[in-house]
Write a protein that holds these residues in place. Structure first.
Motif, PDB file in Angstrom:
ATOM      1  N   THR A 149      50.481   2.755  -3.865  1.00  0.00           N
ATOM      2  CA  THR A 149      50.618   3.973  -4.656  1.00  0.00           C
ATOM      3  C   THR A 149      52.093   4.104  -4.993  1.00  0.00           C
ATOM      4  OG1 THR A 149      48.811   4.950  -3.365  1.00  0.00           O
ATOM      5  CG2 THR A 149      50.092   6.442  -4.743  1.00  0.00           C
ATOM      6  N   HIS A 150      52.475   3.833  -6.245  1.00  0.00           N
ATOM      7  CA  HIS A 150      53.888   3.680  -6.552  1.00  0.00           C
ATOM      8  C   HIS A 150      54.189   4.062  -7.987  1.00  0.00           C
ATOM      9  CE1 HIS A 150      52.439   0.086  -8.499  1.00  0.00           C
ATOM     10  NE2 HIS A 150      52.133  -0.497  -7.353  1.00  0.00           N
ATOM     11  N   VAL A 151      55.476   4.140  -8.289  1.00  0.00           N
ATOM     12  CA  VAL A 151      55.927   4.660  -9.579  1.00  0.00           C
ATOM     13  C   VAL A 151      55.696   3.683 -10.731  1.00  0.00           C
ATOM     14  CG1 VAL A 151      58.293   3.790  -9.339  1.00  0.00           C
ATOM     15  CG2 VAL A 151      57.877   5.862 -10.696  1.00  0.00           C
ATOM     16  N   MET A 152      55.526   2.396 -10.452  1.00  0.00           N
ATOM     17  CA  MET A 152      55.380   1.422 -11.530  1.00  0.00           C
ATOM     18  C   MET A 152      54.016   1.534 -12.217  1.00  0.00           C
ATOM     19  SD  MET A 152      57.372   0.140  -8.966  1.00  0.00           S
ATOM     20  CE  MET A 152      56.582  -1.154  -8.029  1.00  0.00           C
ATOM     21  N   GLU A 153      54.028   1.570 -13.539  1.00  0.00           N
ATOM     22  CA  GLU A 153      52.812   1.420 -14.323  1.00  0.00           C
ATOM     23  C   GLU A 153      52.430  -0.061 -14.329  1.00  0.00           C
ATOM     24  OE1 GLU A 153      51.242   2.946 -18.637  1.00  0.00           O
ATOM     25  OE2 GLU A 153      53.253   2.096 -18.562  1.00  0.00           O
ATOM     26  N   HIS A 154      51.135  -0.341 -14.362  1.00  0.00           N
ATOM     27  CA  HIS A 154      50.674  -1.727 -14.296  1.00  0.00           C
ATOM     28  C   HIS A 154      49.760  -2.068 -15.461  1.00  0.00           C
ATOM     29  CE1 HIS A 154      52.493  -2.787 -10.642  1.00  0.00           C
ATOM     30  NE2 HIS A 154      51.482  -2.781  -9.812  1.00  0.00           N
ATOM     31  N   GLY A 155      49.892  -3.315 -15.928  1.00  0.00           N
ATOM     32  CA  GLY A 155      48.873  -3.967 -16.732  1.00  0.00           C
ATOM     33  C   GLY A 155      48.515  -5.263 -16.036  1.00  0.00           C
ATOM     34  N   LEU A 156      47.222  -5.511 -15.765  1.00  0.00           N
ATOM     35  CA  LEU A 156      46.782  -6.713 -15.057  1.00  0.00           C
ATOM     36  C   LEU A 156      45.725  -7.415 -15.894  1.00  0.00           C
ATOM     37  CD1 LEU A 156      47.086  -4.216 -12.794  1.00  0.00           C
ATOM     38  CD2 LEU A 156      46.429  -6.015 -11.229  1.00  0.00           C
ATOM     39  N   PHE A 157      45.988  -8.653 -16.271  1.00  0.00           N
ATOM     40  CA  PHE A 157      44.991  -9.468 -16.955  1.00  0.00           C
ATOM     41  C   PHE A 157      44.574 -10.594 -16.018  1.00  0.00           C
ATOM     42  CE2 PHE A 157      43.242 -12.821 -19.505  1.00  0.00           C
ATOM     43  CZ  PHE A 157      42.451 -12.141 -20.436  1.00  0.00           C
ATOM     44  N   VAL A 158      43.272 -10.687 -15.731  1.00  0.00           N
ATOM     45  CA  VAL A 158      42.778 -11.678 -14.778  1.00  0.00           C
ATOM     46  C   VAL A 158      42.703 -13.038 -15.456  1.00  0.00           C
ATOM     47  CG1 VAL A 158      40.961 -12.296 -13.160  1.00  0.00           C
ATOM     48  CG2 VAL A 158      41.473  -9.871 -13.584  1.00  0.00           C
ATOM     49  N   LEU A 159      43.472 -13.975 -14.940  1.00  0.00           N
ATOM     50  CA  LEU A 159      43.536 -15.324 -15.499  1.00  0.00           C
ATOM     51  C   LEU A 159      42.482 -16.249 -14.918  1.00  0.00           C
ATOM     52  CD1 LEU A 159      47.412 -15.784 -15.291  1.00  0.00           C
ATOM     53  CD2 LEU A 159      46.097 -15.324 -17.375  1.00  0.00           C
ATOM     54  N   GLN A 160      42.090 -15.996 -13.666  1.00  0.00           N
ATOM     55  CA  GLN A 160      41.208 -16.920 -12.951  1.00  0.00           C
ATOM     56  C   GLN A 160      40.522 -16.175 -11.821  1.00  0.00           C
ATOM     57  OE1 GLN A 160      43.316 -20.073 -10.961  1.00  0.00           O
ATOM     58  NE2 GLN A 160      41.490 -21.087 -10.201  1.00  0.00           N
ATOM     59  N   GLY A 161      39.260 -16.556 -11.536  1.00  0.00           N
ATOM     60  CA  GLY A 161      38.583 -16.080 -10.349  1.00  0.00           C
ATOM     61  C   GLY A 161      37.961 -14.704 -10.487  1.00  0.00           C
ATOM     62  N   LYS A 162      37.626 -14.121  -9.332  1.00  0.00           N
ATOM     63  CA  LYS A 162      36.993 -12.807  -9.294  1.00  0.00           C
ATOM     64  C   LYS A 162      37.426 -12.076  -8.036  1.00  0.00           C
ATOM     65  CE  LYS A 162      32.746 -14.477  -7.048  1.00  0.00           C
ATOM     66  NZ  LYS A 162      31.261 -14.521  -7.121  1.00  0.00           N
ATOM     67  N   ALA A 163      37.219 -10.757  -8.060  1.00  0.00           N
ATOM     68  CA  ALA A 163      37.638  -9.926  -6.931  1.00  0.00           C
ATOM     69  C   ALA A 163      36.941  -8.579  -7.021  1.00  0.00           C
ATOM     70  CB  ALA A 163      39.159  -9.734  -6.925  1.00  0.00           C
ATOM     71  N   VAL A 164      37.077  -7.821  -5.940  1.00  0.00           N
ATOM     72  CA  VAL A 164      36.729  -6.408  -5.952  1.00  0.00           C
ATOM     73  C   VAL A 164      38.039  -5.645  -5.861  1.00  0.00           C
ATOM     74  CG1 VAL A 164      35.439  -4.551  -4.847  1.00  0.00           C
ATOM     75  CG2 VAL A 164      34.534  -6.886  -4.823  1.00  0.00           C
ATOM     76  N   TYR A 165      38.304  -4.790  -6.859  1.00  0.00           N
ATOM     77  CA  TYR A 165      39.595  -4.123  -6.966  1.00  0.00           C
ATOM     78  C   TYR A 165      39.411  -2.625  -6.755  1.00  0.00           C
ATOM     79  CZ  TYR A 165      44.420  -5.176  -8.149  1.00  0.00           C
ATOM     80  OH  TYR A 165      45.766  -5.436  -8.072  1.00  0.00           O
ATOM     81  N   ARG A 166      40.298  -2.031  -5.957  1.00  0.00           N
ATOM     82  CA  ARG A 166      40.314  -0.590  -5.767  1.00  0.00           C
ATOM     83  C   ARG A 166      41.163   0.040  -6.867  1.00  0.00           C
ATOM     84  NH1 ARG A 166      39.204   3.109  -1.519  1.00  0.00           N
ATOM     85  NH2 ARG A 166      39.548   5.195  -2.385  1.00  0.00           N
ATOM     86  N   LEU A 167      40.562   0.916  -7.644  1.00  0.00           N
ATOM     87  CA  LEU A 167      41.244   1.614  -8.718  1.00  0.00           C
ATOM     88  C   LEU A 167      41.021   3.103  -8.502  1.00  0.00           C
ATOM     89  CD1 LEU A 167      40.082  -0.667 -11.682  1.00  0.00           C
ATOM     90  CD2 LEU A 167      42.301  -0.706 -10.556  1.00  0.00           C
ATOM     91  N   ASN A 168      42.067   3.789  -8.077  1.00  0.00           N
ATOM     92  CA  ASN A 168      41.980   5.200  -7.717  1.00  0.00           C
ATOM     93  C   ASN A 168      40.933   5.379  -6.617  1.00  0.00           C
ATOM     94  OD1 ASN A 168      42.765   7.863  -7.811  1.00  0.00           O
ATOM     95  ND2 ASN A 168      41.521   8.392  -9.583  1.00  0.00           N
ATOM     96  N   ARG A 169      39.791   6.013  -6.896  1.00  0.00           N
ATOM     97  CA  ARG A 169      38.774   6.242  -5.876  1.00  0.00           C
ATOM     98  C   ARG A 169      37.647   5.226  -5.915  1.00  0.00           C
ATOM     99  NH1 ARG A 169      37.822  12.626  -7.325  1.00  0.00           N
ATOM    100  NH2 ARG A 169      39.989  13.309  -7.147  1.00  0.00           N
ATOM    101  N   ASP A 170      37.704   4.297  -6.863  1.00  0.00           N
ATOM    102  CA  ASP A 170      36.567   3.415  -7.127  1.00  0.00           C
ATOM    103  C   ASP A 170      36.863   1.978  -6.716  1.00  0.00           C
ATOM    104  OD1 ASP A 170      35.395   5.662  -8.436  1.00  0.00           O
ATOM    105  OD2 ASP A 170      36.508   5.138 -10.266  1.00  0.00           O
ATOM    106  N   TRP A 171      35.822   1.280  -6.260  1.00  0.00           N
ATOM    107  CA  TRP A 171      35.871  -0.169  -6.099  1.00  0.00           C
ATOM    108  C   TRP A 171      35.086  -0.778  -7.264  1.00  0.00           C
ATOM    109  CZ3 TRP A 171      38.881  -2.774  -2.812  1.00  0.00           C
ATOM    110  CH2 TRP A 171      39.375  -2.111  -1.686  1.00  0.00           C
ATOM    111  N   VAL A 172      35.745  -1.667  -8.032  1.00  0.00           N
ATOM    112  CA  VAL A 172      35.101  -2.270  -9.199  1.00  0.00           C
ATOM    113  C   VAL A 172      35.215  -3.790  -9.112  1.00  0.00           C
ATOM    114  CG1 VAL A 172      35.532  -0.264 -10.657  1.00  0.00           C
ATOM    115  CG2 VAL A 172      37.194  -2.117 -10.605  1.00  0.00           C
ATOM    116  N   GLU A 173      34.193  -4.474  -9.588  1.00  0.00           N
ATOM    117  CA  GLU A 173      34.222  -5.937  -9.654  1.00  0.00           C
ATOM    118  C   GLU A 173      34.957  -6.373 -10.919  1.00  0.00           C
ATOM    119  OE1 GLU A 173      30.673  -8.197  -7.708  1.00  0.00           O
ATOM    120  OE2 GLU A 173      29.854  -6.627  -9.010  1.00  0.00           O
ATOM    121  N   VAL A 174      35.851  -7.336 -10.763  1.00  0.00           N
ATOM    122  CA  VAL A 174      36.584  -7.864 -11.899  1.00  0.00           C
ATOM    123  C   VAL A 174      36.540  -9.387 -11.853  1.00  0.00           C
ATOM    124  CG1 VAL A 174      38.087  -5.856 -12.130  1.00  0.00           C
ATOM    125  CG2 VAL A 174      38.799  -7.748 -10.666  1.00  0.00           C
TER     126      VAL A 174
END
Length: 279
Positions: free
Chosen positions: A213-238
């Protein structure tokens, strides 16, 4: 089509349209804290043309606007062979990063020509007069990240540079045994730079083990693979081809799934004081 190598596969958009018989089962989400733009959204109908670019289309996946990206824009570019631009950047105050995921380009700058293929990375400072042409027989596909450079009195503007991630080491996070690591194109303490565009790698089973939880804004583009990512209150598959935007202070964490590495291109704004409102 994706540009594939044994060690460094990169997802690149393919365009096209779903069949009329397909169900609406997409994963796109837009909230006040984050957005998920999955790869299935990268269709022909959502591309943009850009002034002074030839044989080119772009997927605009982030742009400054209220309630979304505040500090940067990000395009996924597709340039047919021989296409490109002699006037690519209209804003003299903008810095840019080009990261190639398929095909090949040549960037001309200050009398020199720099050939980039998949994994190639270019930093282009504000005011740089550069041109770009797609070379070879396949379409060139690359990310173009743009930011208004924040000048600081007494600190030089960084110079242009050109690299390939294959030439750079992975920097493992402490106590992770290499399961979570970063490919850095700029050193973190180089205060000339006000943005970092790096590549994060998690081995299968690797985790980001706390809610960042930090001041930096993020943009993330997935180049390879898969994961479950925590985004705010949600867990989403990417998965490869997905884009995530996270506003400043949005909690985030991650579990990397298998069977291959989970890797993403990461933008963040860094090394500057917070702007203060005047009332």
């Amino acid at each position: 089509m994706s540009a594939e190598t044994t060690a460094f596969p990169y997802h690149a958009p393919a365009g096209g349209l779903p069949r009329q018989s397909d169900l609406h089962t997409g994963r796109a989400v837009f909230t006040e804290a984050y957005a998920l733009i999955p790869k299935g959204v990268m269709r022909d109908i959502v591309t943009s043309a850009l002034p002074f670019w030839e044989k080119t289309r772009a997927w605009v996946i982030a742009r400054p606007m209220t309630g979304f990206s505040e500090t940067f824009s990000q395009y996924l570019m597709e340039v047919l062979p021989g296409g490109g631009s002699e006037r690519p950047e209209p804003d003299a105050g903008a810095e840019g990063v080009i990261f190639v995921v398929g095909g090949a380009v040549t960037i001309a700058l200050d009398g020199g020509a720099h050939a980039l293929e998949a994994g190639g990375y270019a930093f282009l400072p504000p005011g740089a007069r550069w041109t770009l042409r797609a070379t070879g027989t396949e379409p060139a596909r690359f990310h173009w990240i743009r930011k208004a450079y924040e000048r600081v009195e007494g600190i030089d503007v960084p110079e242009a540079f050109f690299r390939n991630e294959r030439e750079l080491p992975l920097h493992a996070m402490p106590d992770t045994r290499g399961a979570w690591a970063t490919t850095r194109f700029v050193e973190p303490d180089d205060l000339r730079h006000d943005m970092h565009v790096n590549i994060v790698t998690l081995e299968p089973g690797g985790v980001i083990p706390f809610e960042e939880t930090h001041v930096m804004e993020h943009g993330l583009f997935v180049l390879q693979g898969k994961a479950v990512y925590r985004l705010n209150r949600d867990w989403v598959e990417v998965e490869a081809g997905d884009f995530m935007w996270l506003r400043a202070f949005c909690p985030q964490a991650c579990y990397a799934g298998g069977p291959e590495r989970f890797r993403y291109l990461l933008y963040k704004d860094v090394n500057r004081h917070a702007k203060l409102g005047r009332f």
